[in-house]
Write an enzyme that holds these catalytic residues in place. Sequence first.
Site, PDB file in Angstrom:
ATOM      1  CD  GLU A  22      -3.468   0.286   0.093  1.00 33.15           C
ATOM      2  OE1 GLU A  22      -2.724   1.242  -0.532  1.00 33.15           O
ATOM      3  OE2 GLU A  22      -4.226  -0.098  -0.262  1.00 33.15           O
ATOM      4  NE  ARG A 104      -4.868  -1.008   9.326  1.00 31.37           N
ATOM      5  CZ  ARG A 104      -4.586  -0.677   7.774  1.00 31.37           C
ATOM      6  NH1 ARG A 104      -4.274   0.130   7.818  1.00 31.37           N
ATOM      7  NH2 ARG A 104      -5.214  -0.855   7.171  1.00 31.37           N
ATOM      8  CG  ASN A 106      -6.511   2.673   4.722  1.00 36.88           C
ATOM      9  OD1 ASN A 106      -4.912   1.406   4.863  1.00 36.88           O
ATOM     10  ND2 ASN A 106      -7.262   3.027   4.075  1.00 36.88           N
ATOM     11  CD  GLU A 129     -19.847  -0.556  15.806  1.00 39.20           C
ATOM     12  OE1 GLU A 129     -19.132   1.012  16.330  1.00 39.20           O
ATOM     13  OE2 GLU A 129     -19.918  -1.175  16.295  1.00 39.20           O
ATOM     14  CG  ASP A 206      -7.452   0.191  -2.485  1.00 40.30           C
ATOM     15  OD1 ASP A 206      -6.673   0.659  -1.667  1.00 40.30           O
ATOM     16  OD2 ASP A 206      -7.504  -0.990  -2.025  1.00 40.30           O
TER      17      ASP A 206
END
Length: 303
Positions: A22, A104, A106, A129, A206
């Site tokens: 990523e 966290r 991203n 959630e 993405d």
Amino acid sequence: MVGMIAVGRAECVLDAQAQVGEGAVWCADSQRLLWVDVWQQRVHRYDPATGHDEHWVMPQRAGCVAPAGPDQILVGLVGGFSMLTCSSGALAPYVALDHAGANRCNDSVVDPAGRLWCGTMPLAGLKGEASGQLFSLDGTRMPRAHMDGLTLSNGLACAPDGRLLYLSDSHPAVNRVWVFDLDPASGELGGQRLFLDGAALPGRPDGATVDADGCYWICAVDGWSVLRITPQGRIDRRIALPVSKPSKVAIGGARLDTLFITSISSTLDAAGRSAEPLAGGLFALHVGPIGVASPVFKTAPSI
């Protein structure tokens, strides 16, 4: 997708076997591609001139990175951001985030003003959630929340003139890309509107980037491809890939003419890994000098 044109063939330039590759972003100062393997807690720096890839192991999952100078990388972790000094490997806390251990860091992008934009996501991933947020960070070291209710924040990219900000939520139940008006001076967001319904994609939206023409390049995770979308929201280019889960795209190289693409292998079973032996690899494709130099995050004075 009428009129969409297939483009070239991407080459695997690094068989990294990343679990969750990523965060790809080009660092002009070092002439390296920065990227992360989230689950292996690694920050990578790839040199396309030599093929050499170096990495540093983080104390937590590393979701994103931003160039902060020729020898420094801002790293988004679980608890917030830390500054990595590449030459020494030293990691220093920079900014803590107050999200009660639920989220966290991203995806992220640095806008032309040197301001960082980051989306957080639940630690539980797709089963979590909608507790993720979009926030910005500038030299004050005071994170500023702009949007709540995100599940799988992704797709952050900024128009070349700094006046538009893109954001997606990749969760299957959301599956949308939005665009906001951005005030370059104040960092205020407004005018949120739908840019692309993910139902039009082969896969889900993405990681993304924007080229010099303002076109939005996005990875279609689970869709085996990278797509280019015009500023008017029309998909006009498609790059087919030999992996199902491309995750983040960046334009780099000495002439800003190479498309780099990270990918994911962690969710594949044995049959999937056999069918996609290059999953988790880093891919590249020459696309011509269409890139925009990635801005450097403007750090705050030491305190």
